[in-house]
Design a protein around this motif. Structure first.
Motif, PDB file in Angstrom:
ATOM      1  N   PHE A   1       0.840  -1.204   0.000  1.00  7.66           N
ATOM      2  CA  PHE A   1       0.000   0.000   0.000  1.00  7.66           C
ATOM      3  C   PHE A   1       0.874   1.253   0.000  1.00  7.66           C
ATOM      4  CE2 PHE A   1      -2.301   3.414   2.070  1.00  7.66           C
ATOM      5  CZ  PHE A   1      -3.557   3.348   1.508  1.00  7.66           C
ATOM      6  N   ARG A   2       1.909   1.247   0.842  1.00  6.47           N
ATOM      7  CA  ARG A   2       2.806   2.392   0.950  1.00  6.47           C
ATOM      8  C   ARG A   2       3.488   2.692  -0.383  1.00  6.47           C
ATOM      9  NH1 ARG A   2       6.647   0.290   3.954  1.00  6.47           N
ATOM     10  NH2 ARG A   2       8.239   0.232   2.348  1.00  6.47           N
ATOM     11  N   LYS A   3       3.902   1.657  -1.089  1.00  2.92           N
ATOM     12  CA  LYS A   3       4.631   1.842  -2.341  1.00  2.92           C
ATOM     13  C   LYS A   3       3.721   2.293  -3.483  1.00  2.92           C
ATOM     14  CE  LYS A   3       8.482  -1.129  -1.184  1.00  2.92           C
ATOM     15  NZ  LYS A   3       9.250  -2.321  -1.478  1.00  2.92           N
ATOM     16  N   GLU A   4       2.419   1.980  -3.404  1.00  2.41           N
ATOM     17  CA  GLU A   4       1.478   2.340  -4.465  1.00  2.41           C
ATOM     18  C   GLU A   4       0.825   3.695  -4.244  1.00  2.41           C
ATOM     19  OE1 GLU A   4      -1.350  -0.848  -4.500  1.00  2.41           O
ATOM     20  OE2 GLU A   4       0.147  -2.329  -5.066  1.00  2.41           O
ATOM     21  N   ARG A   5       0.783   4.145  -3.003  1.00  2.00           N
ATOM     22  CA  ARG A   5       0.026   5.339  -2.635  1.00  2.00           C
ATOM     23  C   ARG A   5       0.758   6.628  -2.995  1.00  2.00           C
ATOM     24  NH1 ARG A   5      -3.825   6.493   2.235  1.00  2.00           N
ATOM     25  NH2 ARG A   5      -3.693   8.737   2.231  1.00  2.00           N
ATOM     26  N   ASP A   6      -0.048   7.650  -3.306  1.00  2.00           N
ATOM     27  CA  ASP A   6       0.502   8.983  -3.539  1.00  2.00           C
ATOM     28  C   ASP A   6       1.106   9.477  -2.225  1.00  2.00           C
ATOM     29  OD1 ASP A   6       1.003  11.659  -3.869  1.00  2.00           O
ATOM     30  OD2 ASP A   6      -0.907  12.117  -4.825  1.00  2.00           O
TER      31      ASP A   6
END
Length: 195
Positions: A80-85
């Motif tokens: 989630f952290r790597k995909e999120r703005d």
């Protein structure tokens, strides 16, 4: 050293009662991580937790529940952290995440703390091998979020984790492998972390 308890991946009878007892015994943070459970089941769990403990629970899923239950903690998985703005972070929440590679430390400056592991071979995930080498010591830089050791940590590993320079430990398998012993194990672990 800080002590965090992470939920068993699936709900079980008497879980809410046990979690309330853990809070009453001094648990400061509980991570609600139930990856296969739906939102309604998460709400049922939260309804079973005394309201004064809601701010001490970190949500891994269904972050929308944070406002409904006056929760202050949000956890972002590594994916989630790597995909999120990276510009969108709730300013009024305590944020945590997970790391599996120390090389990623520079990517988490906006978080308050992060789990790192598995430090030792996991109790709850067979085949999940520890990633730290012998004589490991965490080198912390100024401004780095707190790093919490996770994976294969029971009562006998807490002192070793402390020597490795982690800011705390997260327990999962050692607490929930026998729920009838969860409170007793937690109290012993808390005493070791405070020593």
């Amino acid at each position: 050293m800080e002590l965090i308890v992470i939920a068993r991946p699936t709900f079980f009878k008497e879980e809410c009662h046990l979690v309330n007892q853990l809070f009453e015994a001094g648990l400061s943070v509980f991570h609600l991580r139930k990856p296969t459970e739906d939102e309604a089941t998460h709400r049922k769990f939260m309804d079973g937790i005394l309201p004064e403990y809601h701010p001490r629970i970190a949500l891994h899923h269904f972050h929308v529940l944070a406002n409904d239950y006056h929760m202050k903690r949000i956890h972002h998985t590594e994916s989630f952290r790597k995909e999120r703005d990276k510009d969108i972070w709730p300013a009024d929440k305590i944020l945590s995440t997970s790391l599996h590679h120390l090389a990623d430390l520079q990517q988490i400056h906006q978080y308050d703390y992060s789990f790192f592991g598995p430090v030792f071979n996991s109790f709850s995930k067979p085949g999940y091998r520890g990633v730290v080498p012998p004589n490991f010591r965490l080198e912390k830089q100024q401004g780095m979020p707190k790093i919490i050791a996770l994976g294969g940590i029971g009562l006998t590993e807490i002192d070793q984790v402390n020597e490795m320079n982690f800011d705390g430990v997260a327990l999962l398998g050692s607490i929930w492998s026998d729920p009838s012993q969860a409170l007793s194990i937690f109290k012993k672990a808390r005493a070791k972390c405070q020593a």
